[in-house]
Design an enzyme around this catalytic site. Structure first.
Site, PDB file in Angstrom:
ATOM      1  N   GLU A   1       2.229  -7.204  13.993  1.00 21.58           N
ATOM      2  CA  GLU A   1       1.305  -7.555  15.070  1.00 21.58           C
ATOM      3  C   GLU A   1       0.682  -8.932  14.891  1.00 21.58           C
ATOM      4  OE1 GLU A   1      -1.011  -4.675  12.371  1.00 21.58           O
ATOM      5  OE2 GLU A   1       1.057  -5.103  12.900  1.00 21.58           O
TER       6      GLU A   1
ATOM      7  N   ARG B   1       0.818  -1.220   0.000  1.00 16.99           N
ATOM      8  CA  ARG B   1       0.000   0.000   0.000  1.00 16.99           C
ATOM      9  C   ARG B   1       0.846   1.260   0.000  1.00 16.99           C
ATOM     10  NH1 ARG B   1      -2.636  -3.938   2.727  1.00 16.99           N
ATOM     11  NH2 ARG B   1      -1.678  -3.354   4.688  1.00 16.99           N
TER      12      ARG B   1
END
Length: 182
Positions: free
Chosen positions: A100, A63
């Site tokens: 994460e 992105r």
């Protein structure tokens, strides 16, 4: 065009329990459906860096490529791609890191930087900071400097922007979401 944080935040879709239970993914694709919002994001970043000493735009897979290409074009700077492992065809530098929800590796062509450059790192968001920290380590392996790390979103509850600042990487984001914020 005037920057409107509310407009930007309203176009970022929360996706609960993606990619795994307990994670709320912040999806920027609705932002790209609004030409006005996309222009607001791009123009805000262009204005921030137009007179800066940035020499290269380091776009992070995938992105970060969306904004990185626009900024490289508008600022007339070379675009450096930081990709997931195995995507670049020539000799690379690599750095593994934890996010994460996974462990992964980031690569950059060894000849993308030669030393002394001021690199602006770009991605869609700062979560734990792992991706940006790995990108900074790869950039520094070439003898280049990280001017700043920029993103659309900061998730400050995950501690990434703090970890990056502690590592000497200035950060800039256009908006932030608390963990419980929709």
């Amino acid at each position: 065009m005037i920057f409107d944080e509310y407009t930007i935040k309203s176009l970022i879709r929360p996706v609960p329990d993606f990619p795994k239970p307990g994670v709320t993914f912040r999806d920027i694709t609705p932002l790209y459906h609004s030409p006005r919002a996309m222009r607001m994001v791009a123009d805000s970043l262009i204005q921030r860096y137009v007179e800066s000493p940035v020499t290269h735009i380091g776009a992070i897979d995938a992105r970060g490529f969306l904004l990185g290409a626009v900024l490289a074009y508008e600022l007339n700077k070379p675009l450096v791609l930081l990709r997931k492992a195995g995507k670049l065809p020539a000799d690379t530098l690599r750095e593994s890191y934890a996010t994460e929800y996974s462990e992964t590796t980031l690569e950059m062509h060894r000849d993308a930087l030669s030393g002394g450059e001021q690199v602006l790192l770009l991605d869609d968001l700062i979560a734990t900071g792992g991706t940006f920290l790995a990108a900074a380590r790869v950039v520094r392996q070439c003898g280049a400097n990280v001017y700043e790390a920029a993103a659309i979103i900061d998730l400050p509850d995950l501690g990434g922007s703090r970890s990056m600042q502690d590592a000497g990487i200035p950060t800039f984001t256009l908006c932030a979401f608390a963990e419980d914020e929709q």
